[in-house]
Motif scaffolding. Structure first.
Motif, PDB file in Angstrom:
ATOM      1  N   VAL A 260       0.842  -1.182  -0.037  1.00 42.75           N
ATOM      2  CA  VAL A 260      -0.022   0.062   0.069  1.00 42.75           C
ATOM      3  C   VAL A 260       0.904   1.303   0.064  1.00 42.75           C
ATOM      4  N   THR A 261       1.860   1.263   0.882  1.00 41.01           N
ATOM      5  CA  THR A 261       2.714   2.508   0.877  1.00 41.01           C
ATOM      6  C   THR A 261       3.686   2.741  -0.265  1.00 41.01           C
ATOM      7  N   PRO A 262       4.164   1.910  -0.863  1.00 43.20           N
ATOM      8  CA  PRO A 262       5.130   1.994  -1.917  1.00 43.20           C
ATOM      9  C   PRO A 262       4.225   2.378  -3.392  1.00 43.20           C
ATOM     10  N   LEU A 263       2.890   1.839  -3.360  1.00 37.27           N
ATOM     11  CA  LEU A 263       1.764   2.138  -4.241  1.00 37.27           C
ATOM     12  C   LEU A 263       1.710   3.671  -4.452  1.00 37.27           C
ATOM     13  N   ARG A 264       1.503   4.029  -3.109  1.00 40.17           N
ATOM     14  CA  ARG A 264       1.138   5.668  -2.794  1.00 40.17           C
ATOM     15  C   ARG A 264       2.287   6.554  -3.203  1.00 40.17           C
ATOM     16  N   VAL A 265       3.362   6.046  -2.916  1.00 40.75           N
ATOM     17  CA  VAL A 265       4.663   6.757  -2.948  1.00 40.75           C
ATOM     18  C   VAL A 265       5.158   6.823  -4.494  1.00 40.75           C
ATOM     19  N   LEU A 266       5.227   5.533  -5.031  1.00 41.41           N
ATOM     20  CA  LEU A 266       5.994   5.550  -6.477  1.00 41.41           C
ATOM     21  C   LEU A 266       4.921   5.780  -7.630  1.00 41.41           C
ATOM     22  N   ALA A 267       3.577   5.308  -7.449  1.00 40.29           N
ATOM     23  CA  ALA A 267       2.689   5.438  -8.156  1.00 40.29           C
ATOM     24  C   ALA A 267       1.545   6.518  -8.101  1.00 40.29           C
ATOM     25  N   GLY A 268       1.320   7.119  -6.792  1.00 44.39           N
ATOM     26  CA  GLY A 268       0.373   7.998  -6.347  1.00 44.39           C
ATOM     27  C   GLY A 268      -0.876   7.760  -6.233  1.00 44.39           C
ATOM     28  N   TYR A 269      -0.865   6.475  -6.075  1.00 43.79           N
ATOM     29  CA  TYR A 269      -2.388   5.812  -5.837  1.00 43.79           C
ATOM     30  C   TYR A 269      -2.466   5.471  -4.183  1.00 43.79           C
ATOM     31  N   SER A 270      -3.225   6.246  -3.446  1.00 43.57           N
ATOM     32  CA  SER A 270      -3.684   5.705  -2.190  1.00 43.57           C
ATOM     33  C   SER A 270      -4.589   4.822  -2.044  1.00 43.57           C
ATOM     34  N   LEU A 271      -4.385   3.736  -1.493  1.00 45.60           N
ATOM     35  CA  LEU A 271      -5.300   2.472  -0.928  1.00 45.60           C
ATOM     36  C   LEU A 271      -5.205   2.443   0.476  1.00 45.60           C
ATOM     37  N   LEU A 272      -5.079   3.426   1.289  1.00 46.35           N
ATOM     38  CA  LEU A 272      -4.810   3.287   2.865  1.00 46.35           C
ATOM     39  C   LEU A 272      -6.251   2.900   3.249  1.00 46.35           C
ATOM     40  N   ARG A 273      -7.273   3.342   2.698  1.00 44.81           N
ATOM     41  CA  ARG A 273      -8.770   2.865   3.139  1.00 44.81           C
ATOM     42  C   ARG A 273      -8.559   1.340   3.323  1.00 44.81           C
ATOM     43  N   TYR A 274      -8.032   0.716   2.454  1.00 40.73           N
ATOM     44  CA  TYR A 274      -8.296  -0.711   2.463  1.00 40.73           C
ATOM     45  C   TYR A 274      -7.044  -1.456   3.411  1.00 40.73           C
ATOM     46  N   ARG A 275      -6.046  -0.827   3.764  1.00 41.49           N
ATOM     47  CA  ARG A 275      -4.905  -1.359   4.470  1.00 41.49           C
ATOM     48  C   ARG A 275      -5.495  -2.129   5.868  1.00 41.49           C
ATOM     49  N   ARG A 276      -6.324  -1.484   6.664  1.00 39.07           N
ATOM     50  CA  ARG A 276      -6.606  -2.488   7.577  1.00 39.07           C
ATOM     51  C   ARG A 276      -7.392  -3.332   7.316  1.00 39.07           C
ATOM     52  N   MET A 277      -8.212  -3.548   6.465  1.00 33.67           N
ATOM     53  CA  MET A 277      -8.915  -4.878   6.071  1.00 33.67           C
ATOM     54  C   MET A 277      -7.892  -6.083   5.782  1.00 33.67           C
ATOM     55  N   LEU A 278      -7.178  -5.334   4.816  1.00 29.58           N
ATOM     56  CA  LEU A 278      -5.985  -6.314   4.123  1.00 29.58           C
ATOM     57  C   LEU A 278      -4.919  -6.974   5.485  1.00 29.58           C
ATOM     58  N   GLY A 279      -4.768  -6.240   6.458  1.00 32.26           N
ATOM     59  CA  GLY A 279      -3.935  -6.587   7.703  1.00 32.26           C
ATOM     60  C   GLY A 279      -4.691  -7.608   8.523  1.00 32.26           C
ATOM     61  N   LEU A 280      -6.259  -7.295   8.524  1.00 30.92           N
ATOM     62  CA  LEU A 280      -7.017  -8.152   9.219  1.00 30.92           C
ATOM     63  C   LEU A 280      -7.201  -9.594   8.709  1.00 30.92           C
ATOM     64  N   LEU A 281      -7.197  -9.562   7.213  1.00 26.50           N
ATOM     65  CA  LEU A 281      -7.084 -10.868   6.526  1.00 26.50           C
ATOM     66  C   LEU A 281      -5.557 -11.589   6.677  1.00 26.50           C
ATOM     67  N   VAL A 282      -4.567 -10.815   6.899  1.00 24.67           N
ATOM     68  CA  VAL A 282      -3.295 -11.501   7.246  1.00 24.67           C
ATOM     69  C   VAL A 282      -3.563 -12.513   8.427  1.00 24.67           C
TER      70      VAL A 282
END
Length: 209
Positions: free
Chosen positions: A69-91
């Motif tokens: 999520v962070t590299p995608l925001r920094v390198l490509a400019g797309y923020s998926l922070l909204r989904y990071r918590r759910m992805l972490g909970l799936l982990v």
């Protein structure tokens, strides 16, 4: 469908209501499929081992997505922070299923055997430590925890990079011989941690007296 809006340098993905929970259900779909295969006796001659490894693999996959999520925001400019918590909970969900399969189905819940196995097999000890840390991160992933911990919350959740390293080594050592899957995912996790390391080091140095 989600909307993408421009915010400064980033493109922020704005989901429609309920989309995060749909992602959660889709994320758990592989586990449901494996349960079904197991019930139909379609997991081969060693179903517990196959089931355990598949669940572990999906935990690794969602960990990779979470760290991307962070590299995608920094390198490509797309923020998926909204989904990071759910992805972490799936982990965490897949890690729980993975560990639960090992404890209940593989070792029959025998505490003595479990302790002996963990203390005599290094890759299991690494996996156990990673699971404990992951449990701590999952328990503090709520909005209440963020407000309660303040700045300490961000520092605590940087432990995810330590978890990633532990998981990478655990994943490599779990196989008797190296293969493309274990080496590939371990390398991806290692690269994601190394990519983030300089920024984490700068933050640490700024906090130093």
């Amino acid at each position: 469908m989600p909307r993408i809006i421009r915010s400064g340098r980033n493109h922020v993905v704005v989901p429609w209501r309920g989309e995060v929970w749909i992602i959660a259900l889709l994320g758990l779909l592989p586990a449901a499929v494996y349960f079904w295969y197991g019930a139909q006796d379609r997991l081969g001659p060693d179903p517990v081992n196959v089931f355990e490894r598949w669940l572990g693999l999906w935990a690794v996959r969602f960990l990779v997505l979470t760290l991307l999520v962070t590299p995608l925001r920094v390198l490509a400019g797309y923020s998926l922070l909204r989904y990071r918590r759910m992805l972490g909970l799936l982990v965490f969900a897949y890690a729980c299923l993975h560990v639960g399969t090992y404890v209940i189905l593989d070792q029959q819940g025998n505490l003595g055997v479990l302790v002996q196995d963990i203390t005599h097999r290094p890759f299991l000890l690494l996996g156990f430590v990673a699971f404990v840390l992951l449990s701590l991160l999952a328990a503090t992933s709520t909005n209440w925890s963020m407000r309660r911990l303040g700045r300490q919350w961000g520092r605590l959740h940087r432990l995810v990079y330590g978890v990633a390293l532990l998981v990478a080594v655990h994943f490599l050592m779990a196989f008797k011989t190296y293969n493309a899957t274990s080496v590939g995912y371990a390398a991806i996790l290692g690269m994601l941690v190394l990519w983030r390391a300089p920024d984490l080091w700068r933050k640490r140095m700024r906090r130093a007296p």
